[in-house]
Design an enzyme around this catalytic site. Structure first.
Site, PDB file in Angstrom:
ATOM      1  N   SER A 140       0.836  -1.194   0.000  1.00 15.77           N
ATOM      2  CA  SER A 140       0.000   0.000   0.000  1.00 15.77           C
ATOM      3  C   SER A 140       0.883   1.262   0.000  1.00 15.77           C
ATOM      4  O   SER A 140       1.758   1.393  -0.846  1.00 15.77           O
ATOM      5  CB  SER A 140      -0.933  -0.056   1.217  1.00 15.77           C
ATOM      6  OG  SER A 140      -1.882   0.945   1.172  1.00 15.77           O
ATOM      7  N   ARG A 210     -11.754   6.587  10.182  1.00 17.77           N
ATOM      8  CA  ARG A 210     -11.361   5.182  10.142  1.00 17.77           C
ATOM      9  C   ARG A 210     -12.463   4.319   9.526  1.00 17.77           C
ATOM     10  O   ARG A 210     -12.184   3.377   8.786  1.00 17.77           O
ATOM     11  CB  ARG A 210     -11.065   4.702  11.565  1.00 17.77           C
ATOM     12  CG  ARG A 210     -10.620   3.257  11.649  1.00 17.77           C
ATOM     13  CD  ARG A 210      -9.396   3.020  10.800  1.00 17.77           C
ATOM     14  NE  ARG A 210      -8.830   1.706  11.026  1.00 17.77           N
ATOM     15  CZ  ARG A 210      -7.791   1.224  10.351  1.00 17.77           C
ATOM     16  NH1 ARG A 210      -7.228   1.960   9.415  1.00 17.77           N
ATOM     17  NH2 ARG A 210      -7.313   0.040  10.596  1.00 17.77           N
ATOM     18  N   ASP A 309      -9.004  -6.022  -4.715  1.00 15.20           N
ATOM     19  CA  ASP A 309      -8.574  -4.751  -4.125  1.00 15.20           C
ATOM     20  C   ASP A 309      -9.061  -3.619  -5.021  1.00 15.20           C
ATOM     21  O   ASP A 309      -8.534  -3.410  -6.109  1.00 15.20           O
ATOM     22  CB  ASP A 309      -7.047  -4.748  -4.020  1.00 15.20           C
ATOM     23  CG  ASP A 309      -6.510  -3.475  -3.366  1.00 15.20           C
ATOM     24  OD1 ASP A 309      -7.294  -2.550  -3.115  1.00 15.20           O
ATOM     25  OD2 ASP A 309      -5.292  -3.436  -3.117  1.00 15.20           O
ATOM     26  N   HIS A 342      -8.264  -4.821  -0.319  1.00 19.89           N
ATOM     27  CA  HIS A 342      -6.938  -4.239  -0.079  1.00 19.89           C
ATOM     28  C   HIS A 342      -6.243  -4.906   1.114  1.00 19.89           C
ATOM     29  O   HIS A 342      -5.031  -5.079   1.122  1.00 19.89           O
ATOM     30  CB  HIS A 342      -7.109  -2.739   0.155  1.00 19.89           C
ATOM     31  CG  HIS A 342      -5.820  -1.989   0.246  1.00 19.89           C
ATOM     32  ND1 HIS A 342      -4.887  -1.996  -0.769  1.00 19.89           N
ATOM     33  CD2 HIS A 342      -5.291  -1.218   1.236  1.00 19.89           C
ATOM     34  CE1 HIS A 342      -3.846  -1.251  -0.402  1.00 19.89           C
ATOM     35  NE2 HIS A 342      -4.069  -0.776   0.799  1.00 19.89           N
ATOM     36  N   ASP A 343      -7.028  -5.265   2.123  1.00 20.72           N
ATOM     37  CA  ASP A 343      -6.473  -5.878   3.330  1.00 20.72           C
ATOM     38  C   ASP A 343      -5.727  -7.180   3.063  1.00 20.72           C
ATOM     39  O   ASP A 343      -4.968  -7.643   3.914  1.00 20.72           O
ATOM     40  CB  ASP A 343      -7.589  -6.150   4.345  1.00 20.72           C
ATOM     41  CG  ASP A 343      -7.663  -5.065   5.411  1.00 20.72           C
ATOM     42  OD1 ASP A 343      -6.812  -4.158   5.378  1.00 20.72           O
ATOM     43  OD2 ASP A 343      -8.560  -5.142   6.262  1.00 20.72           O
TER      44      ASP A 343
END
Lengths: 373, 210
Positions: A140, A210, A309, A342-343
């Site tokens: 990332s 967040r 992602d 993405h994680d």
């Protein structure tokens, strides 16, 4: 490690007498050829692997990737994790005292860029006596730093490992970041960035920031599978509460994640880091031509992306690959078909781990001296 | 990987390797375990990339230390610019493609020259199987009809026609059986067809046509 000499930043500002927190794992070999730098993303730190003796819960953020016998094997490599300037895990950041005013920097902390971080990391490398990294690696935002290393210091790394990253943010990415920033900036407890002296924290702003961010790290399918339309309290009143509290599991999950985050993360750091993300665009000075931007690189590359992602989609990684191929750089590219969005770059997936492990085998075989010092 | 290793492992690849120039910049479309590219790099000072879609093959190629890019060939070769390579290899992969013609055109777009191989459907044991009323299953076509990755069946003559249609010049054409060229009745006795091609519009003096 403290650096007395001022570091000139891309913005024109400079910062002096700053501290960088770092951790190392493994042993540097005799000719200092086995060093690997791990660059962190938005909310991580220098604590990459392992746990602290006094706190068994303090597992490093990339502990599944880095460690003895792992893909990035600390029995072979000397791994360095560093907390970036402006972050909130010990390196000089907005909550530290500004020597010019005697008060915390707050919003006055200079805006730092990916390139500024890399310049600071290069100074750390100097101090550690590491002239050339065996590899610089990150996922990332960390991948952006690795890419920036290959452009800014082409002779100082042999391999560049760029995972779930992008050569620049899209308008959509920037939009999400700005929603997050607005949530913080408009929180009454933000006090123009000087909330420290008011003894408060803009918790609500950080929480919403967040929550927005977290949504973009997960894939639609993953969220559907984990949460779907599951209700928090299905038994009562047919499941719906008919108010604005928590009905759905996903609401509960996101709010919990937001609350947890707002307890340990600094609001000014969040603003700074999202700006660094937005600004990163090495092709900008070449009229958007990434091939030209990467023309000065010398490293060999491993680029990896994840199919679901959508924050930093595989297309973005392919742009990096295409530009490297145009420059005839050595590059391998893995596009991992993983459901976690993405994680995924932080999760265990045997295909992902195996490719990274196989690549690091090559990095290892190219280390001139294999024996530890 | 040296030539002896390659000959032992894959005699067909060893034969084809002769057609790749020393120091050539090579794209291997469907590079599999990367053995060919590894040999070309170490034995012939070639550079280049392999393309592979399968996770297990990608891993094997990575272990061999070649530059391998995970990519679906059906989506074309848009990653690469025109005439980026001296030679594009597409070995025993074309028959698995849905869009054969489009890929073939893309192959000659990105490379000055192409080397294409595929199992020859007109190989005599295949003809015998069909005469007996059954789909052929052989060493070169080792799959049952219902689980084969090979969605295209072509003979040497068929491919020649497609090459012509795509505006390609056939520089060399060889049928291999057990990795050795067959000169007498090649479309009958060769199990693997190998073509060396280039665009007709391109003139490359000094290249001999066989």
């Amino acid at each position: 490690m403290t650096f007395a000499q001022p570091l000139r930043l891309q913005s024109g500002a400079q910062i002096a007498d700053y501290t960088l927190m770092y951790e190392t794992y493994g042993t540097l070999n005799a000719d200092k050829s086995n060093a690997v730098l791990i660059c962190h993303a938005l909310n991580a730190s220098h604590h990459v692997a392992g746990t602290y003796a006094h706190d068994p819960k303090s597992v490093g953020w990339w502990n599944n990737m880095v460690g003895p016998g792992k893909a990035v094997d600390t029995d072979r490599f000397f791994v360095v994790g560093v907390n970036n300037l402006g972050s909130c895990f010990g390196s000089t950041g907005p909550m530290h005292t500004n020597p010019a005013t005697g008060k915390p920097y707050g919003a006055a902390f200079p805006v730092v860029t990916v390139e500024d971080w890399v310049a600071a990391q290069a100074r750390l490398a100097d101090e550690l006596g590491i002239e050339q990294w065996a590899a610089v690696m990150g996922g990332s935002l960390g991948g952006m730093q690795a890419l920036a290393w290959s452009i800014m210091f082409p002779d100082r790394l042999r391999h560049c490992v760029v995972i779930a990253s992008t050569p620049k943010l899209s308008a959509q990415n920037i939009a999400f970041n700005d929603v997050a920033r607005q949530a913080i900036l408009t929180d009454p407890d933000y006090h123009g960035g000087d909330f420290y002296e008011h003894g408060v924290v803009p918790k609500n702003g950080l929480k919403v920031a967040r929550m927005v961010g977290h949504i973009t790290y997960l894939s639609n399918d993953d969220m559907a599978e984990k949460f779907g339309r599951k209700l928090r309290n299905a038994a009562e009143n047919n499941g719906y509460k008919f108010d604005f509290g928590i009905d759905f599991e996903i609401e509960s999950y996101l709010r919990y994640q937001g609350d947890k985050f707002s307890e340990y993360f600094d609001a000014n750091t969040y603003l700074l880091i999202t700006k660094a993300l937005d600004y990163f665009d090495p092709a900008r000075e070449f009229d958007g031509d990434l091939t030209q931007a990467l023309a000065r690189t010398k490293a060999q590359f491993l680029v990896a992306s994840f199919s679901t992602d959508w924050r930093f989609a595989p297309e973005r990684s392919r742009e990096i690959v295409a530009a490297l191929v145009s420059n005839r750089r050595r590059v391998s590219y893995a596009e991992i078909d993983a459901p976690h969005g993405h994680d995924a770059f932080l999760l265990d997936d045997p295909r992902y781990m195996n490719v990274v492990r196989a690549y690091y085998q090559r990095v290892w075989e190219e280390c001139p001296a294999k024996e530890a010092a | 990987m040296n030539f002896k290793d390659l000959s032992a492992l894959r005699p067909d690849l060893a034969f084809i390797a002769h057609w790749v120039g020393d120091g050539a910049h090579v794209l291997d479309v469907g590079c599999g375990d990367g053995a060919m590219l590894r040999y070309l790099e170490s034995g012939k000072r070639c550079t280049g990339y392999g393309i592979e879609i399968a996770d297990d093959k990608l891993l094997e190629s990575t272990r061999r230390g070649i530059n391998v890019l995970q990519h679906d060939m059906e989506k074309g070769l848009g990653l690469f610019g025109d005439n980026s390579f001296d030679t594009v290899l597409c070995l025993s992969s074309l028959q698995m493609m849905q869009h054969v013609e489009a890929l073939l055109r893309d192959i000659v777009r990105v490379g000055a020259e192409a080397i294409v191989s595929f199992p020859n459907f007109a190989y005599w044991p295949h003809r015998v199987a069909l005469l007996r009323g059954r789909m052929p299953v052989s060493r070169s076509l080792p799959y049952q009809w219902y689980d084969t990755p090979n969605v295209r069946c072509a003979t040497i003559y068929d491919f020649e026609e497609l090459a012509e249609q795509c505006g390609l010049e056939v520089l060399e054409r060889v049928a291999l059986a057990d990795g050795k060229p067959v000169t007498f009745l090649p479309n009958l006795r060769g199990s693997l067809a190998v073509f060396r091609l280039r665009k007709k519009t391109r003139t490359a003096p000094g290249t001999t046509t066989v």
